[in-house]
Design an enzyme around this catalytic site. Structure first.
Site, mmCIF file in Angstrom:
data_model
loop_
_atom_site.group_PDB
_atom_site.id
_atom_site.type_symbol
_atom_site.label_atom_id
_atom_site.label_comp_id
_atom_site.label_asym_id
_atom_site.label_seq_id
_atom_site.Cartn_x
_atom_site.Cartn_y
_atom_site.Cartn_z
ATOM 1 C CE LYS B 76 -11.625 -19.439 -29.039
ATOM 2 N NZ LYS B 76 -11.213 -20.593 -27.698
ATOM 3 C CB SER B 151 -9.418 -18.256 -25.308
ATOM 4 O OG SER B 151 -9.779 -19.418 -25.892
ATOM 5 C CB SER B 175 -11.275 -21.659 -24.411
ATOM 6 O OG SER B 175 -10.074 -21.400 -23.843
#
Lengths: 473, 469
Positions: B76, B151, B175
């Site tokens: 990420k 996310s 997330s």
């Protein structure tokens, strides 16, 4: 008739803790001796994305040690908090400090003008250092800038992060200080204690110790009820960024007079932060706070709460030296050494141990310890403390203190002879070359074949030269 | 397809020279070239030639020192990486290049894994759909008109579309789990402190967790074994021993393990397909000898307010350093959603409001911790949905920030408590969209979660389904 006032002062003193690494990272903690700016830095003290603080155990121990020495209570469960404000020297946008649960609280410091209560002793991180400079001057060159970004003559502010994240202890008093001299005495005593404990060097000029005084005046006259007014005044003036005890004393004295004048005119001084201009010897407005600043304190989530625990606390206690005050008052009783003299000779526990040995040696040699200390403090006898042997020092004292007697008349006679026979040297002395005094003193003693008090001979030489000069003119 | 294999299968194949690291990495890049344009999962793809060169180097000395040796992975874009830009999906950071590696990245590199990309996400972690990004929304590989979840959306898509073997996501309030559920992969929100956060750009420091995302619970166990453990650079990392997750996962008996089900989780807001899928999963667990028990979580509804007071409070502080002086761009480059969270947090911490909001939320958080303790004293794990709906249409939430917040209703309550949760596929909606469930356990019970997940996955094949691209 003019109102009379009580001066009310509370102090906040910051000292940079002398640990080997910084407060929340492994960077070297030595901002004042760094050969170049921005060499003791890492992601943590630069506040880079993703970096996290890890607290320095030694700095926490130093804070608790100071708290204990000031008679504070210790919060067994403490924590760090974030204090938010924007400033270029604060890379994270917040300072890691302590808000509602400092490591130490409720202590005292005694001064000759009364007890000063300590409200709290807490630990935080120092900021980076800003340097305001103009391009192409010396400071800028040494900072190794990127010339393509700026042009010659431009005013810039440079940031040195060597100091960013250095551990900083803050000691806050209650508003118990009532004069400029007491403020100075308190600050000096606090420095003495901090140095004695080996916590910080407190180099005032470098900013290793910073003094702040909150000053206000309270009217004491119009108390027709006879009840003493104990309320705090509705304003206070913060005197900040003071880097010497003398300036602290002068700054407060100036403030007290300034505020009294405003109050006499029936007005209330503005709540503000003021600085001290050492050249003009006045205080001046730095910042007027219209509203209370909101630092939005909240517990630092990156550092778990710190449980002090009895084992850790007693280990800290055991590692502490005999309290300095205790040592000095014992010396006064035992050897007749004045505490203020003791304070001038002794800054560290190992020095106290060494001095105690010296006092015993003086005693054994039949020398009056109090007098010897007096001589040492006023440098009337040159010895190398903490390096010469006790024997050497005792011998020096014995020789120095056993002087031959001489009458004033006889001394004046010999001095006159020597001065008259050396007119050129006497003229040199008169023209300001004072080091020739030693020549005269040596000549006088040689001629008399006696060991005399050098100070006494010096006085006689000065007197004779002055008389001669008077006669000549 | 090599990328359908588990990490252990890949490792075996490498050691036995059935295929090479080069082959695996090459396949990743083939899939990236095929799908990146359509799905927008990557923010930065590591230069292909450089990655292939690394692969060839690894092939010269195949090592069985780590199961992750030679395995390509993605991060990420919230993890800082030396030499490769880190954006956190926000133009505020510009093309920031970190001078240091996040601990999790360094551990993976040390194990011999190969970083091939940094993934799209909701900027700063602020979102549940991976639309709050300055790099364009991430698209769902099962239906490109839909969001990937967030996310950590880019990470989930990379695994679903077989563009990498595994990913490291970050979970602050769902997330990792939410995009895992919507993209049909497996993701673990670890116990707070299990994995170092050093080098993970902070969203909400007391909620943030670093965890694996992969095709299976087994893969997640392999990865966690490498990345877990005490880090001297993270004071909140735990010094608890790191168990042999893979071994425990395979050997641990799950018979008579008690799974709690609370009626509060199956209220009106829950999509009926999802309710049915979880009901079906319960049957599988029963077949495994697991005991299903009714429990209750009366405070369930307070999860959202607790999360959306403390999270924004911490983020308002954490983002203060991006002041326009040191990094890329000024603060007006923050998106509306991020600005909203900064303002909410600033307000909640302000004098006069602190007691009413931040302090009260912290008190509720304490109640939550007690509630979970109570719940997990009558059962071993809790089973619940990951999201109330399946993946939404792109733009659906654009004008409804409140609805956006509610996507996290099932996942926000674990982060304030710190407990771990494994999200894994458990079915498909009638419209052929993936459905996920989560198994929430006690602090540091990842080994039990892996065992349950692994044994569930040995009996089902939801997790082997992949989108046609």
């Amino acid at each position: 008739m003019k109102e009379s006032y009580t001066t009310i002062i509370g102090m906040e003193i910051h000292a940079e803790v002398k640990t080997s690494s910084k407060m929340f990272c492994g960077c070297k903690n030595d901002p004042f001796h760094a050969p170049k700016p921005n060499i003791y830095t890492c992601p943590v003290c630069l506040g880079l994305p993703g970096a996290l603080p890890v607290p320095n155990k030694k700095a926490i121990e130093a804070t608790i040690t100071l708290g204990l020495a000031l008679g504070c209570k210790i919060n067994m469960l403490s924590k760090f908090d974030r204090k938010h404000y924007f400033y270029p020297d604060l890379p994270k946008g917040y300072q890691i400090s302590q808000y509602d649960i400092p490591f130490c609280y409720d202590g005292i410091v005694q001064t000759s003008e009364g007890t000063v209560r300590i409200r709290r002793v807490h630990l935080e991180e120092d900021t980076a250092k800003l340097m305001h400079s103009t391009i192409n001057n010396e400071a800028f060159d040494s900072a190794q800038p990127r010339p393509e970004l700026t042009s010659k003559g431009e005013h810039v502010t440079l940031i040195d992060f060597n100091r960013s994240g250095v551990p900083l202890i803050e000691v806050v008093t209650e508003p118990d200080i009532h004069s400029a001299s007491q403020a100075k005495e308190y600050a000096k005593k606090l420095r003495q204690i901090i140095r004695y404990l080996g916590i910080a060097e407190c180099d005032m000029e470098q900013g290793g110790m910073r003094l702040e005084a909150n000053i206000s005046l309270r009217g004491i006259r119009n108390q027709e009820s006879g009840i003493r007014n104990q309320e705090l005044p509705p304003y206070k003036v913060e005197l900040k960024n003071i880097n010497s005890f003398r300036f602290l004393e002068k700054g407060i004295a100036y403030e007290v007079a300034r505020q009294a004048e405003i109050l006499d005119a029936g007005k209330t001084p503005i709540q503000e932060t003021r600085g001290y201009d050492a050249e003009k010897q006045i205080t001046f407005t730095q910042r007027v706070k219209e509203t209370a600043e909101d630092y939005r304190y909240f517990p630092e989530p990156d550092i778990p709460p710190i449980r002090v625990g009895h084992t850790w606390l007693s280990a800290i206690q055991r590692a502490m030296p005999e309290p300095m005050d205790g040592v000095f008052s014992r010396w006064q009783k035992q050897y007749g050494v004045l505490p203020e003299y003791a304070g001038q000779l002794c800054e560290k526990p190992e020095q106290a141990t060494w001095l105690e040995g010296l006092f015993q040696a003086f005693d054994a040699a039949g020398l009056a310890v109090g007098m010897c200390v007096n001589f040492l403090v006023h440098k009337r006898i040159q010895v190398n403390l903490f390096s010469d042997s006790y024997e050497t020092i005792c011998n020096t004292f014995q020789q120095a203190t056993q002087l031959d007697d001489v009458s004033d008349d006889e001394l004046n006679r010999v001095v006159s002879e020597v001065v008259l026979q050396n007119p050129k040297i006497a003229a040199q002395y008169t023209s300001g070359k004072t080091q020739v005094m030693n020549f005269f003193i040596g000549q006088v003693m040689k001629r008399m074949q006696k060991k005399l008090d050098a100070k006494k001979v010096e006085r006689a030489v000065k007197k004779i030269i002055a008389q001669q000069n008077h006669e000549l003119s | 397809m090599l990328l359908d294999k588990t990490i252990q299968e890949l490792h075996k194949g490498l050691v036995n020279k059935e295929f090479s690291v080069f082959d695996i990495v090459k396949e990743c890049y083939d899939h990236i070239e095929q799908s990146q344009r359509k799905l927008n999962a990557f923010i930065t793809v590591v230069d292909k030639d450089a990655a292939l060169k690394q692969a060839m180097e690894k092939d010269k000395a195949i090592s069985s020192s780590s199961l992750l040796y030679g395995i390509p992975f993605v991060l990420k874009d919230t993890y800082v990486s030396r030499g490769i830009r880190t954006t956190c999906a926000s133009r505020v950071l510009g093309d920031f290049i970190s001078p240091y590696n996040a601990t999790v990245l360094q551990k993976l590199l040390d194990a011999g894994a190969i970083l091939i990309g940094k993934m799209n996400m909701d900027a700063w972690g602020h979102g549940a759909t991976s639309e709050n990004t300055d790099f364009g929304p991430v698209r769902n590989p099962w239906d490109a008109t839909r969001v990937a979840g967030g996310s950590s959306g880019g990470c989930a898509v990379a695994i679903a579309a077989r563009m990498a073997v595994f990913a490291i996501g970050e979970d602050t309030g769902g997330s990792i789990r939410n995009p895992a559920a919507w993209c049909n992969i497996t993701g673990l929100k670890v116990t707070y402190g299990r994995v170092s956060r050093y080098g993970c750009i902070a969203y909400a420091s007391s909620f943030d967790t670093v965890g694996p995302m992969a095709k299976t619970a087994e893969d997640c166990a392999v990865i966690l074994g490498v990345i877990a453990g005490k880090d001297p650079y993270d004071a909140t990392s735990s010094s608890n021993d790191v168990p042999d997750y893979v071994n425990i996962m395979q050997t641990k008996k799950v018979k008579n393990v008690v799974i709690g089900i609370s009626k509060e989780f199956y209220g009106d807001g829950l999509d009926s397909d999802i309710r049915q899928a979880i009901f079906d999963a319960q049957k599988v667990f029963k077949d495994m000898g697991v005991i299903i028990k009714d429990i209750s979580m009366p405070l369930f509804d307070y999860g959202i307010p607790v999360y959306y007071l403390i999270g924004p409070s911490e983020t308002s502080s954490n983002l203060a350093r991006y002041d326009g002086v040191r990094y890329g761009n000024r603060r007006d480059y923050f998106t509306e959603e991020t600005t909203r969270r900064i303002m909410m947090g600033t307000h909640a911490l302000s004098t006069g409001y602190y007691d009413e909001y931040y302090r009260k939320a912290q008190k509720a958080r304490t109640l939550f911790i007690k509630e979970y303790e109570k719940m997990l004293s009558v059962c071993d794990v809790v089973l619940m949905p990951v999201t109330p709906t399946h993946a939404t249409k792109i733009g659906e939430f654009a004008n409804d920030p409140l609805k956006n917040l509610l996507v996290d209703v099932y996942t926000v309550s674990q982060n304030p408590v710190g407990v771990p949760s494994l999200a894994l596929p458990c079915g498909f909606s009638q419209s052929k969209l993936p459905i996920g469930m989560q198994i929430v356990g006690k602090m540091f019970s990842e080994d039990l979660l892996f065992a349950l997940g692994h044994q569930y996955q040995s009996r089902t094949n939801w997790h082997t389904q992949k989108p046609s691209l």
